[in-house]
Design a protein around this motif. Structure first.
Motif, PDB file in Angstrom:
ATOM      1  N   THR A 157      18.122  -1.745  36.041  1.00 27.34           N
ATOM      2  CA  THR A 157      18.670  -3.042  36.440  1.00 27.34           C
ATOM      3  C   THR A 157      18.203  -3.423  37.836  1.00 27.34           C
ATOM      4  O   THR A 157      17.838  -4.585  38.087  1.00 27.34           O
ATOM      5  CB  THR A 157      20.214  -3.016  36.369  1.00 27.34           C
ATOM      6  OG1 THR A 157      20.607  -2.738  35.015  1.00 27.34           O
ATOM      7  CG2 THR A 157      20.812  -4.332  36.811  1.00 27.34           C
ATOM      8  N   GLU A 158      18.213  -2.466  38.761  1.00 21.51           N
ATOM      9  CA  GLU A 158      17.749  -2.758  40.116  1.00 21.51           C
ATOM     10  C   GLU A 158      16.282  -3.182  40.114  1.00 21.51           C
ATOM     11  O   GLU A 158      15.903  -4.147  40.791  1.00 21.51           O
ATOM     12  CB  GLU A 158      17.939  -1.560  41.039  1.00 21.51           C
ATOM     13  CG  GLU A 158      17.423  -1.815  42.447  1.00 21.51           C
ATOM     14  CD  GLU A 158      17.972  -0.850  43.495  1.00 21.51           C
ATOM     15  OE1 GLU A 158      17.264  -0.605  44.480  1.00 21.51           O
ATOM     16  OE2 GLU A 158      19.110  -0.365  43.325  1.00 21.51           O
ATOM     17  N   ALA A 159      15.454  -2.491  39.353  1.00 24.22           N
ATOM     18  CA  ALA A 159      14.038  -2.852  39.277  1.00 24.22           C
ATOM     19  C   ALA A 159      13.873  -4.255  38.697  1.00 24.22           C
ATOM     20  O   ALA A 159      13.038  -5.042  39.170  1.00 24.22           O
ATOM     21  CB  ALA A 159      13.279  -1.837  38.427  1.00 24.22           C
ATOM     22  N   ALA A 160      14.660  -4.584  37.677  1.00 22.54           N
ATOM     23  CA  ALA A 160      14.567  -5.909  37.059  1.00 22.54           C
ATOM     24  C   ALA A 160      14.909  -7.016  38.048  1.00 22.54           C
ATOM     25  O   ALA A 160      14.221  -8.044  38.126  1.00 22.54           O
ATOM     26  CB  ALA A 160      15.492  -5.979  35.843  1.00 22.54           C
ATOM     27  N   ILE A 161      15.955  -6.798  38.832  1.00 25.92           N
ATOM     28  CA  ILE A 161      16.411  -7.823  39.777  1.00 25.92           C
ATOM     29  C   ILE A 161      15.534  -7.860  41.028  1.00 25.92           C
ATOM     30  O   ILE A 161      15.038  -8.910  41.427  1.00 25.92           O
ATOM     31  CB  ILE A 161      17.885  -7.574  40.177  1.00 25.92           C
ATOM     32  CG1 ILE A 161      18.809  -7.706  38.957  1.00 25.92           C
ATOM     33  CG2 ILE A 161      18.318  -8.565  41.267  1.00 25.92           C
ATOM     34  CD1 ILE A 161      20.245  -7.277  39.223  1.00 25.92           C
ATOM     35  N   LYS A 162      15.346  -6.698  41.627  1.00 22.91           N
ATOM     36  CA  LYS A 162      14.712  -6.622  42.952  1.00 22.91           C
ATOM     37  C   LYS A 162      13.188  -6.714  42.874  1.00 22.91           C
ATOM     38  O   LYS A 162      12.564  -7.486  43.610  1.00 22.91           O
ATOM     39  CB  LYS A 162      15.134  -5.321  43.626  1.00 22.91           C
ATOM     40  CG  LYS A 162      14.758  -5.203  45.101  1.00 22.91           C
ATOM     41  CD  LYS A 162      15.396  -3.941  45.676  1.00 22.91           C
ATOM     42  CE  LYS A 162      15.006  -3.707  47.121  1.00 22.91           C
ATOM     43  NZ  LYS A 162      15.633  -2.482  47.660  1.00 22.91           N
ATOM     44  N   GLN A 163      12.582  -5.927  41.975  1.00 19.07           N
ATOM     45  CA  GLN A 163      11.126  -5.949  41.867  1.00 19.07           C
ATOM     46  C   GLN A 163      10.635  -6.984  40.847  1.00 19.07           C
ATOM     47  O   GLN A 163       9.593  -7.601  41.047  1.00 19.07           O
ATOM     48  CB  GLN A 163      10.595  -4.555  41.500  1.00 19.07           C
ATOM     49  CG  GLN A 163      10.509  -3.606  42.683  1.00 19.07           C
ATOM     50  CD  GLN A 163      11.845  -3.030  43.117  1.00 19.07           C
ATOM     51  OE1 GLN A 163      12.797  -3.022  42.354  1.00 19.07           O
ATOM     52  NE2 GLN A 163      11.909  -2.523  44.348  1.00 19.07           N
ATOM     53  N   GLY A 164      11.387  -7.157  39.764  1.00 20.14           N
ATOM     54  CA  GLY A 164      10.985  -8.129  38.753  1.00 20.14           C
ATOM     55  C   GLY A 164      11.382  -9.551  39.096  1.00 20.14           C
ATOM     56  O   GLY A 164      10.857 -10.505  38.519  1.00 20.14           O
ATOM     57  N   GLY A 165      12.345  -9.699  40.027  1.00 20.44           N
ATOM     58  CA  GLY A 165      12.786 -11.031  40.426  1.00 20.44           C
ATOM     59  C   GLY A 165      13.622 -11.745  39.393  1.00 20.44           C
ATOM     60  O   GLY A 165      13.805 -12.956  39.469  1.00 20.44           O
ATOM     61  N   TRP A 166      14.168 -11.004  38.406  1.00 26.33           N
ATOM     62  CA  TRP A 166      14.970 -11.639  37.353  1.00 26.33           C
ATOM     63  C   TRP A 166      16.452 -11.554  37.731  1.00 26.33           C
ATOM     64  O   TRP A 166      17.149 -10.609  37.383  1.00 26.33           O
ATOM     65  CB  TRP A 166      14.723 -10.973  36.001  1.00 26.33           C
ATOM     66  CG  TRP A 166      15.028 -11.905  34.859  1.00 26.33           C
ATOM     67  CD1 TRP A 166      16.183 -11.988  34.139  1.00 26.33           C
ATOM     68  CD2 TRP A 166      14.164 -12.912  34.342  1.00 26.33           C
ATOM     69  NE1 TRP A 166      16.089 -12.976  33.198  1.00 26.33           N
ATOM     70  CE2 TRP A 166      14.862 -13.566  33.292  1.00 26.33           C
ATOM     71  CE3 TRP A 166      12.873 -13.337  34.651  1.00 26.33           C
ATOM     72  CZ2 TRP A 166      14.300 -14.611  32.561  1.00 26.33           C
ATOM     73  CZ3 TRP A 166      12.316 -14.379  33.922  1.00 26.33           C
ATOM     74  CH2 TRP A 166      13.026 -14.998  32.895  1.00 26.33           C
TER      75      TRP A 166
END
Length: 471
Positions: A157-166
């Motif tokens: 979830t962190e990768a999706a929000i922070k790195q993926g910008g979603w």
């Protein structure tokens, strides 16, 4: 919302959990104007997708609904105009989980799906895939919500929000559901008469409880659950050993622990139990493979048109129902109280502002609104969660960059992995074992294959045999 109804896409649609997901949608048929459910999988999961997909169609038909259930291996096309995307995939399937457990345990350290070396490697395999999915979503369904319950849910979830910008991402876990059930049973009060406040990160949170009069019941529950009469059956987690916590330690916290804290608070006993399972060829992954095989035999029955009770034996039961409730709450602005992984935004002041945390709050049409927690007054809790978050951030960076130094750093920081030679040995062995699913580490893996024949031989032999330990 699409004008003629909702389109919900599930990545990992061939999962054994899918019948629970379909059941959840059916139970909310008055709230969810569904037009199409698309179940997506990969070529290796095609057979399971066809089996569970046929069952999903039977369930929808038995419910008297006109929803279309589509099965496909074409993820990009499936995402076109989706309103909600749920993710429940496992990169490398259950065979990868077997390696995540058996390789570390062969060296006398924990192998587990979301904790220790196993959890790190599941993140290494999964994070690049979630970011690829998001790139497809940016083109195919830029307004869709992403509901993730692929483990390790917090890091994904962190990768999706922070790195993926979603930003429209919500991460799910079923663990808080069991803790709510236990508190309700111990106090003899319906859960609706209690207020729960969870805070931490995925599989590493604590919670407090109040009743309708405003009285905090946390310390009372600590006595009831973890006192002299504590009972292993209060665990409610079918996928981890129910070792008993040390009462005085939980008393000192003045917070109720997560079931997964056992791996940290009573590490020796949990490790001993896991090693014994390993020696007997009964690691959790091996047990789950047998459970899944039985489930899919049931799913093949052309007369079965409802979720079988046997599905509750899987450790992730209730994940799917929670996902359905999040979708219903966003769709209808229900303000349902839930516990999810979301962007911190200052909710927990002890952790970075832009990291993912797992906290209580309400689900609205514009997303999740967390309840403010503030700081952890207990320095022991504060110290260990800051260490864990630092480890998670390092894992995410290593997963994206294919950075071997960062991977070794994450291993060293993780409390369940001894630093030094053993950390590097296990890291190298697992990189080689999972080489098919770790293209970002290709250069290092080639180096291991060319210059570390003992590593290659050890892993190849270990995965051929039932037992090969260094314990």
């Amino acid at each position: 919302m699409a004008k003629d109804g909702l389109k919900i896409v599930t990545i990992g649609g061939g999962s054994s959990y899918t019948p629970e997901l379909i059941e959840g949608y059916i139970l909310r048929k008055e709230e969810l104007p569904i037009k199409e459910i698309v179940l997506v999988d990969i070529e290796d999961g095609k057979e399971k997708l066809e089996i569970v997909g046929a069952m999903a169609k039977r369930m929808v038909e038995a419910a008297g609904l006109d929803w279309t259930v589509t099965l496909t291996l074409d993820r990009k096309t499936a995402l076109k105009d989706a309103d909600f995307v749920t993710t429940q995939f496992r990169v490398g399937l259950l065979n990868a989980r077997v390696k995540d457990e058996r390789i570390p345990l062969s060296h006398g350290i924990l192998g587990q799906e979301t904790n220790g070396a196993g959890g790190i490697f599941k993140a290494f395999r999964t994070i690049p895939v979630i970011l690829d999915i998001i790139e497809d979503m940016k083109v195919q369904c830029p307004d869709a919500w992403l509901v993730n319950f692929t483990n390790p849910a917090g890091m994904v979830t962190e990768a999706a929000i922070k790195q993926g910008g979603w930003e429209k991402t919500v991460g799910l876990c079923n663990v808080p559901i069991g803790h709510v059930k236990t508190a309700s049973e111990k106090l003899g009060l319906p859960k609706e008469d209690l207020f729960f406040k969870f805070a931490g990160i995925n599989h590493f949170h604590w919670h407090k409880v109040w009743d309708k009069s405003g009285k905090e019941r946390t310390d009372e529950l600590i006595d009831l659950i973890y006192g002299p009469n504590q009972n292993e059956d209060d665990n409610h987690l079918k996928n981890i050993h129910s070792a008993l916590f040390h009462y005085e330690q939980i008393q000192d916290l003045h917070m109720l622990p997560c079931g997964y804290h056992r791996y940290y608070y009573i590490e020796d006993e949990m490790l001993e139990h896991s090693i014994e399972e390993f020696k007997n060829g009964e690691t959790r992954a091996q047990v789950v493979k047998e459970t899944e095989a039985r489930l899919f035999e049931l799913y093949k029955d052309p007369k079965l048109d409802h979720k079988p009770e046997e599905l509750s034996q899987r450790g992730g039961t209730h994940y799917s129902d929670a996902a359905c409730e999040i979708i219903a709450s966003i769709q209808n602005d229900k303000h349902t109280e839930m516990v999810v992984s979301t962007k911190n935004n200052g909710t927990i002041t002890d952790l970075p502002y832009d990291c993912a945390v797992e906290v209580s709050g309400v689900v609205t049409a514009h997303g999740f609104e967390p309840y403010n927690w503030g700081e952890f007054p207990n320095a022991g809790a504060r110290g260990i969660i800051q260490n864990m978050k630092g480890m998670e951030e390092t894992v995410i960076r290593a997963a994206i960059e294919g950075n071997y130094g960062a991977a070794l750093q994450a291993f060293t920081v993780n409390p369940l992995i001894p630093g030094g030679t053993i950390a590097k040995t296990v890291l190298d062995e697992m990189l080689y074992a999972h080489k098919e699913y770790l293209p970002q580490f290709a250069e290092k893996i080639r180096d291991i294959e060319e210059n570390q024949p003992e590593t290659v031989q050890y892993v190849d032999e270990l995965m051929k045999t039932n037992v090969k330990e260094k314990v």
